[in-house]
Design an enzyme around this catalytic site. Structure first.
Site, short mmCIF file in Angstrom:
data_model
loop_
_atom_site.label_atom_id
_atom_site.label_comp_id
_atom_site.label_asym_id
_atom_site.label_seq_id
_atom_site.Cartn_x
_atom_site.Cartn_y
_atom_site.Cartn_z
N GLY A 250 0.81 -1.03 0.07
CA GLY A 250 -0.02 -0.01 0.13
C GLY A 250 0.81 1.15 0.05
O GLY A 250 0.43 2.21 -0.72
N ASP A 251 1.91 1.24 0.60
CA ASP A 251 2.73 2.16 0.68
C ASP A 251 3.38 2.64 -0.66
O ASP A 251 3.58 3.79 -1.01
CB ASP A 251 3.98 2.26 1.85
CG ASP A 251 3.43 1.52 3.25
OD1 ASP A 251 2.27 2.37 3.70
OD2 ASP A 251 4.01 0.95 3.88
#
Length: 302
Positions: A250-251
């Protein structure tokens, strides 16, 4: 310049164990030690993609020193605030038949250290992008993200927030440029279990009504959805590949999105870069490299 803030950085001790069993001695098949934390992951992938940025946050002790050393060795710029007592946390990521995690607590961040952070952020201007990502230590007030954005409200800079629950909801009134909940976090905000893309889009637009400009929703193996401030919606299934490591995907999506946006100023391209970077990290032992991202980007057809 892009600035990322990680309140609780970590050293991630990533171990692979075949058929892990509780209550007995297990032997590792492989081990890694990497600098971690959501903002740090964003900084690492931005650096991999050739986008200069500075990692801000708090570090302490020998673990904090290693976090800074590892990032600098990787080519990341850092400007951490050093806390005189305690140590930055160690997070254990166990890969076996299932993935398990044990996360440490981290040092106590005092008022003087928060003041130093606010002083660093006060020099940012409208040409900068600020990324606030991840959880906060339990010794800090839940309002810390809100307090930061209140102080920066007149700066007119682009702010990205990747957080959950009230940390996210309470900053929407400051109109962040981008927020990135996953589909489960989005549902939790509204007390719903979201079962379809239409429902996800509906509630993403509710977050826009609350102040968010652009809403990027990651859905792991089900792909991603992006609702833009100019009324467009983009949907994409997950690219095909073998899941190796979900940590940091997600990052990486945030880093890829920002890279694409800065490169072309186009939301569709930014979304494609975000999907490519998130998937590249998920398919790799470590965070996505530029070549891995480009390989997936070429395969996207929407």
């Amino acid at each position: 310049m892009i600035y990322t803030v990680t309140f609780n950085p970590s050293l991630d001790y990533i171990v692979s164990v075949e058929n892990f069993k509780v209550g007995v001695i297990n032997r590792t098949k492989s081990e890694q030690i990497l600098a971690g934390g959501k903002g740090i992951n964003v900084s690492t992938v931005l650096t991999n993609l050739g986008v200069q940025n500075t990692a801000l946050g708090f570090i302490a002790g020998f673990t904090g020193a290693e976090i800074e050393r590892a990032l600098n060795a990787h080519g990341c710029l850092t400007d951490f605030i050093k806390i005189p007592e305690g140590m930055s946390r160690i997070n254990i990521k166990l890969r076996s038949n299932e993935e398990s995690e044990i996360n440490g607590q981290g040092p106590v961040i005092g008022d003087s250290e928060l003041k130093q952070l606010n002083e660093k952020l006060s020099i940012l201007n409208e040409d900068d992008i600020l990324v606030l990502a991840g959880s906060i230590p339990n010794t800090m007030p839940d309002s810390i993200y809100e307090e930061i954005l209140e102080k920066l409200e007149n700066k007119k800079m682009k702010v990205v927030v990747d957080a959950t629950g009230d940390l996210l909801v309470n900053v929407l009134k400051y109109h962040p440029f981008l927020i990135k909940p996953n589909n489960h976090e989005l549902g939790e905000i509204f007390g719903k279990v979201l079962k379809s893309n239409d429902e996800i889009i509906k509630y993403a637009k509710e977050l826009q009504k609350m102040g968010a400009r652009n809403v990027l929703i990651s859905m792991a193996g089900d792909g991603a959805i992006f609702v833009t401030e100019d009324g467009k919606t983009f949907e994409s299934p997950a690219p095909k590949g073998k899941l190796v490591n979900s940590v940091g995907a997600g990052d990486s999506m945030v880093a890829g999105f920002l890279t694409g946006y800065l490169k072309e100023g186009d939301y569709k391209f930014a979304f494609k870069m975000g999907i490519s970077a998130g998937s590249a990290s998920a398919f790799s032992e470590e965070l996505a490299t530029e070549q891995e991202v480009q390989n997936i980007l070429k395969s996207l057809t929407f």
